[in-house]
Design an enzyme around this catalytic site. Structure first.
Site, short mmCIF file in Angstrom:
data_model
loop_
_atom_site.label_atom_id
_atom_site.label_comp_id
_atom_site.label_asym_id
_atom_site.label_seq_id
_atom_site.Cartn_x
_atom_site.Cartn_y
_atom_site.Cartn_z
N LYS A 204 0.85 -1.19 0.00
CA LYS A 204 0.00 0.00 0.00
C LYS A 204 0.88 1.23 0.00
O LYS A 204 1.71 1.43 0.89
CB LYS A 204 -0.90 -0.01 1.22
CG LYS A 204 -1.70 1.26 1.35
CD LYS A 204 -2.71 1.16 2.44
CE LYS A 204 -3.50 2.45 2.53
NZ LYS A 204 -4.64 2.30 3.44
N ARG A 214 -10.33 10.57 1.73
CA ARG A 214 -10.08 11.29 2.99
C ARG A 214 -11.15 12.35 3.22
O ARG A 214 -11.54 12.64 4.33
CB ARG A 214 -8.68 11.88 3.00
CG ARG A 214 -7.63 10.77 3.01
CD ARG A 214 -6.21 11.27 2.97
NE ARG A 214 -5.28 10.14 2.91
CZ ARG A 214 -3.98 10.26 2.70
NH1 ARG A 214 -3.44 11.47 2.52
NH2 ARG A 214 -3.19 9.20 2.67
N ARG A 226 1.41 10.29 5.68
CA ARG A 226 1.45 8.87 5.99
C ARG A 226 2.75 8.20 5.46
O ARG A 226 2.84 6.98 5.40
CB ARG A 226 0.24 8.14 5.38
CG ARG A 226 -1.10 8.66 5.87
CD ARG A 226 -2.17 7.58 5.71
NE ARG A 226 -3.53 8.09 5.71
CZ ARG A 226 -4.17 8.57 6.76
NH1 ARG A 226 -3.51 8.66 7.93
NH2 ARG A 226 -5.40 9.01 6.69
N GLU A 242 7.31 -6.49 1.46
CA GLU A 242 6.12 -6.30 2.32
C GLU A 242 5.15 -7.47 2.15
O GLU A 242 4.62 -8.01 3.12
CB GLU A 242 5.41 -4.98 1.94
CG GLU A 242 6.08 -3.74 2.46
CD GLU A 242 5.80 -3.48 3.94
OE1 GLU A 242 5.20 -4.35 4.59
OE2 GLU A 242 6.21 -2.43 4.46
N LYS A 257 -2.30 -1.58 -3.68
CA LYS A 257 -3.17 -0.41 -3.67
C LYS A 257 -2.35 0.87 -3.70
O LYS A 257 -1.38 0.98 -2.95
CB LYS A 257 -4.00 -0.43 -2.38
CG LYS A 257 -4.81 0.79 -2.14
CD LYS A 257 -5.35 0.77 -0.75
CE LYS A 257 -6.15 2.01 -0.49
NZ LYS A 257 -6.61 2.08 0.89
O1 PB1 Z 1 -10.38 4.68 -2.02
C1 PB1 Z 1 -9.42 5.05 -1.34
O2 PB1 Z 1 -8.78 6.09 -1.59
C2 PB1 Z 1 -9.01 4.18 -0.18
C3 PB1 Z 1 -8.13 4.90 0.80
C4 PB1 Z 1 -7.59 3.97 1.88
C5 PB1 Z 1 -8.68 3.13 2.50
N1 PB1 Z 1 -8.13 1.87 2.91
C6 PB1 Z 1 -6.72 4.73 2.90
C7 PB1 Z 1 -6.68 6.21 2.61
C8 PB1 Z 1 -5.58 6.91 3.38
O3 PB1 Z 1 -4.46 6.42 3.43
O4 PB1 Z 1 -5.90 7.95 3.90
C9 PB1 Z 1 -7.17 4.51 4.34
C10 PB1 Z 1 -6.01 4.05 5.15
N2 PB1 Z 1 -6.42 3.38 6.35
#
Ligand code: PB1
Length: 333
Positions: A204, A214, A226, A242, A257
């Protein structure tokens, strides 16, 4: 490579590649990559309240749904042939420790119970993270100004157990803390949930393509970013490390992702690992297509199908996409 009796590779005019394309029936027969509703997963945002359908401006067509409205939409998704949904919680209150993430009567926990009662065959996947629940918006606890890895593991494990208790079929940790898959697997097994699957957001990236999400979840970090826990977009080899770690720690399924900007990573992961591989077409990928189509720059249906086909061609066996139900209806039609 086909060769003539001389051992030379056959070439034009013996070979005419257009013979495979001229006739639409033959073109369809030889198609290498196919899309099916059975490979799609529909994400949903679930909020408190009743009768609530709150549009997300950055994601045209996506709404924050109260549980009763989630049931309506999830039924439509199920009837369109999509086998699974992924839930993101939007609590009314947030705090430093993200305590609503692991509350037994939290909004996601309640949504899971209702969904499994109304649609027992629908596979319910829950996102396991703190960012939607913390007042600071980070995916972990903040101690001395930084995201504290190991103390966060306990809360993630507690969150996963609370989802399993509610009936979630699969928990999907999206936090990117080190060691979270082992911590969650151990906690699930200790609590007796040996049958609950873990879908790891294994590779990710710290992507700008999460922006619309967000906004939807109110989960932008209050300070910093992040990048101390999500991967640098420039690192492909590290993604393989990872994934290897999460496989070792007990993941049942793995994810890359975002998707379209990371097709190379999808391909490399698929070639190296045998676990089921999911790709997430994230909110920014969704918004790009939607807004381009609204501006008349793209044919939305064609762009969606081409993007999802590319993600499948790269090697993803399943795709999380906000277009899932729409596409399933088109494919099933
Ligand atoms: O569709 C998306 O953008 C998903 C975003 C994703 C959700 N798992 C993360 C977005 C972020 O990093 O702010 C959430 C992370 N826990």
């Amino acid at each position: 490579m086909a060769t003539t009796e001389g051992g030379r590779a056959a070439a034009f005019p013996a070979v005419r590649m257009r013979r495979l394309r001229e006739n639409p029936v033959i073109r369809e027969m030889v198609r290498e990559t196919r899309l099916s509703p059975r490979e799609l997963i529909q994400p949903f945002f679930v909020r408190e309240g009743k009768g609530e359908r709150e549009p997300v401006p950055a994601m045209p067509g996506v709404e924050r749904l109260s549980v009763d409205q989630l049931l309506v939409e999830a039924r439509r998704t199920y009837e369109a042939g999509v086998p699974a949904v992924l839930l993101f919680g939007i609590p009314d209150t947030k705090d430093e420790a993200g305590s609503q993430a692991y509350a037994r009567d939290g909004v996601v926990q309640r949504a899971v119970r209702e969904l499994k009662s109304a649609l027992p065959e629908l596979v319910v996947i829950t996102d396991v993270c703190l960012c939607e629940y913390t007042s600071h918006g980070h995916c972990g606890l903040i101690i001395n100004g930084r995201v504290a890895n190991d103390p966060t593991l306990e809360l993630l494990a507690e969150t996963a157990v609370s989802h399993a208790e509610a009936g979630a079929d699969i928990v999907a940790p999206s936090d990117m803390m080190d060691g979270r898959i082992a911590a969650i697997r151990h906690a699930l097994d200790e609590a007796g949930y040996t049958e609950t699957l873990v879908l790891s957001y294994a590779a990710k990236f710290a992507s700008t393509f999460y922006g619309p999400f967000r906004e939807a979840a109110g989960s932008a970090p209050a300070f910093g970013d992040r990048r101390s826990y999500q991967m640098d977009p420039a690192d492909g080899d590290q993604a393989l490390r990872e994934v290897a770690l999460d496989v070792e720690e007990g993941a049942d399924m793995i994810m890359v992702k975002p998707a379209l900007p990371y097709l190379d990573v999808i391909r490399r992961v698929r070639e190296r690992f045998l676990l089921p591989l999911v790709a997430y077409q994230v909110s920014g990928e969704y918004a790009m297509i939607r807004f381009a189509a609204q501006a008349g720059a793209l044919d939305e249906e064609a762009a969606v199908l081409e993007s999802l086909t590319a993600i499948r061609r790269a090697g993803a066996q399943m795709i999380i996409t906000y277009f899932a139900t729409d596409v399933a209806r088109r494919l099933g039609a």
